[in-house]
Each structure stands twice: as structure tokens, then as C-alpha cells.
Motif scaffolding. Sequence first.
Motif, PDB file in Angstrom:
ATOM      1  N   LEU A   1      -3.788  -2.253  -3.113  1.00  0.00           N
ATOM      2  CA  LEU A   1      -2.593  -2.577  -2.336  1.00  0.00           C
ATOM      3  C   LEU A   1      -2.192  -1.407  -1.442  1.00  0.00           C
ATOM      4  CD1 LEU A   1      -0.224  -4.453  -1.669  1.00  0.00           C
ATOM      5  CD2 LEU A   1       0.957  -3.552  -3.694  1.00  0.00           C
ATOM      6  N   HIS A   2      -2.223  -0.179  -1.989  1.00  0.00           N
ATOM      7  CA  HIS A   2      -1.865   0.998  -1.190  1.00  0.00           C
ATOM      8  C   HIS A   2      -2.824   1.168  -0.012  1.00  0.00           C
ATOM      9  CE1 HIS A   2       1.409   2.592  -3.581  1.00  0.00           C
ATOM     10  NE2 HIS A   2       0.685   2.491  -4.686  1.00  0.00           N
ATOM     11  N   ALA A   3      -4.129   1.044  -0.258  1.00  0.00           N
ATOM     12  CA  ALA A   3      -5.120   1.197   0.815  1.00  0.00           C
ATOM     13  C   ALA A   3      -4.961   0.100   1.852  1.00  0.00           C
ATOM     14  CB  ALA A   3      -6.531   1.189   0.228  1.00  0.00           C
ATOM     15  N   ALA A   4      -4.723  -1.128   1.395  1.00  0.00           N
ATOM     16  CA  ALA A   4      -4.575  -2.254   2.306  1.00  0.00           C
ATOM     17  C   ALA A   4      -3.327  -2.117   3.169  1.00  0.00           C
ATOM     18  CB  ALA A   4      -4.527  -3.563   1.514  1.00  0.00           C
ATOM     19  N   GLN A   5      -2.220  -1.677   2.572  1.00  0.00           N
ATOM     20  CA  GLN A   5      -0.992  -1.468   3.336  1.00  0.00           C
ATOM     21  C   GLN A   5      -1.206  -0.430   4.436  1.00  0.00           C
ATOM     22  OE1 GLN A   5       1.466  -0.442  -0.050  1.00  0.00           O
ATOM     23  NE2 GLN A   5       2.604  -2.379   0.047  1.00  0.00           N
ATOM     24  N   SER A   6      -1.927   0.635   4.104  1.00  0.00           N
ATOM     25  CA  SER A   6      -2.196   1.685   5.085  1.00  0.00           C
ATOM     26  C   SER A   6      -3.064   1.155   6.219  1.00  0.00           C
ATOM     27  CB  SER A   6      -2.877   2.874   4.401  1.00  0.00           C
ATOM     28  OG  SER A   6      -3.216   3.863   5.338  1.00  0.00           O
ATOM     29  N   ALA A   7      -4.134   0.435   5.885  1.00  0.00           N
ATOM     30  CA  ALA A   7      -5.034  -0.088   6.910  1.00  0.00           C
ATOM     31  C   ALA A   7      -4.311  -1.064   7.828  1.00  0.00           C
ATOM     32  CB  ALA A   7      -6.232  -0.763   6.253  1.00  0.00           C
TER      33      ALA A   7
END
Length: 346
Positions: free
Chosen positions: A56-62
Motif C-alpha cells: 500500500l505504501h509503495a502503491a500510494q507513492s507510485a
Amino acid sequence: MNWADTYISGVGAFLPRTVSVEKAVAKGWYPAEEAELHNLAGAAVAGDVPAPEMALHAAQSALKRSGRAPADLDLLLYASTWHQGPDGWPPHSYLQRHLVGGDVLATEIRQGCNGMFIALELAASYLDATPGRQAALLVAADNYGTPLMDRWRMGPGYIGGDAASALVLTKEAGFARLTSVCTVTVAEAEELHRGTEPLFPPGVTVGRRMSFGARNDQFRQQVMPRTEGTAALFKIQRALMEVVERALDESGIEASDLARVAFMNYSEEIVEQRCMAVLDLPMSRSTWEHGRTIGHCGASDQVLALDRLLATGQLGPGDHLLMLGTGPGVTVSSAVIKILDTPPWL
């Protein structure tokens, strides 16, 4: 396959703290002789942070970096190599609830360490199939800190790192273009990652520890002596060369044109012998120096490398990155990305 109008508009990563090899040796987790032989430096360890939370953290950043809203997405692909949460529960539903919503077609990809390559090919095809489709979110995440996995003895020449990575693939221009992605399967080598372990009942249901190192030893002791065993290993290396040649040809470049090469986060000798020597390129163009500090992070290695190369200015407009990997099956995959502009978040 060659892709003329498929772009990357955002990249995200989640990397927890690292534990050094020196500490692992001192604690008795990692054999000293392995540390000396493979020259690895450490592994990212997430503790009790669940893989879907890292995803979720990586996806939010991308997604934020891409400048797109969740409503713009047409597809969500979630690649994993290890257990994500309660059995029978799909981890991509966590991202649907907390980020993209339920109208986005979503599914999990279980293609081992090559999951992101498969996701790239499937997403590019999906976006290209119907006019009006705009963007796809590709995510990979794993946390190996579980009782049935020993990250320090995961496999020959590598240790397991926890991480998540994500990228947004679009049909509209982004900072980079996906020029080619190729995958082949060397089915004759299927036993390499299975060893002599029975197919039923599945090992996790009876508390059997997972070790690719043990399975690899079983393959070499029991399959390699047979003619087809040796032939299968040679075919893997030949397939690796073929997918690289195809990706470079479809991208209209030579190996010497590559600015950097992102292979799997393996030992120095494996990266050099299986990857860089094949390309006739120096190790300085590999991403091994960073990869050795975080461990082999499942399907995330190559996207994590892309994120770091951009952040540190080691890739710029006009540069080409080759991503290369192998996974159980045995699958061999490659992709070429051309950087068009400096990402807007840098």
C-alpha cells in the motif's frame, strides 16, 4: 514483445531497515563461509509489517508521483512470492479497499521472482486491447520473516529481503517508455525449484520449511546426473541470452548502449557470471552494489533498482535500463526501459 506507446509515469518503493551480514554471522544466522564467498552486505527486514501494508505504501507513492487519481486506473496487478496474510484471502483486495476502490479489475500474480515482468506484459496488453483504457498499477511485496522461511539460508548465493515496489503503466506519455518485455519458460527445468518435495499435501499445510537451497541440492544430486538435468541448466542460460537479445533487438539498441542493468540481488559472482559477462559489460553498470545491501526482495528487485537509479541521478533522459530475472518454472524474463525525461518528483 515490442511496445511503441506504453509508458511509466510513476514508481514507488518501500524498504524497511536493513540488518547487516556481520550481525547475522555474529548471531549464528548466516554462515561465515557464505558471507566470505558471496560478498553480500545485508538484508532489509520488515519485522511484523505485513506485505500488503508495504504494498500500500509503495502503491500510494507510485500513484502520487504519476499525477493520477485512483479513478484513472483500469487494472491492478499484485505480484507476490510468499504468503501475504490469511490463507484464502486475496492481498490485492487490501489495496482496493484502501486505495483504488472496487471498480478496478484486480488480481494476484504468482509467478515467483519474475512476477513484475509478467505484470508488465499483461498490463501492457490489457491497456492496448481496448481504446479508452488509461493506466495500470503494478505492485509487488513480500515479508519473509515467518517461521517456515529462513531468509539467511533461502537459496544458493542469496539472502531474502523484505520490500514492496510499484509502478504506474500508462498509454499516455510518462517519464519513461517500456520498449520491450519478453518471457520464456524452460519447462525442462521445472524440478529445479521443486526438488523431491511431494506435491501433496502442500508443505505449508504440514509445517514444512521452505528452502530453495535444499531443493537445488536435491536437483543437482538426483536430476543433474541424468542427461536431461544437465541439458536443462544449459537451456536456462541459453534462454537468458535469447530473451536479452530479443528485448534489445525490439528496442533497437545493442548491449553496449545500456546505461545500467538490473538483475536479481544475488551474490557478486552470480550477477557477474550469469548476467554481466553475458552482456560483456562491467559490473559498474550493474545494480549489484545496492542490491547486496538489501537482499533478494522477491519480485521487487528490478523496480527497486529503477527507483534508486532515478533518485540518485544514475539514470537520465536518453538512458536505457535492462531489467533481467529468472523465476521458478523456470521462467526467464527481460525488459528494456528508456528514460525520456527527468521524473517530475525529482
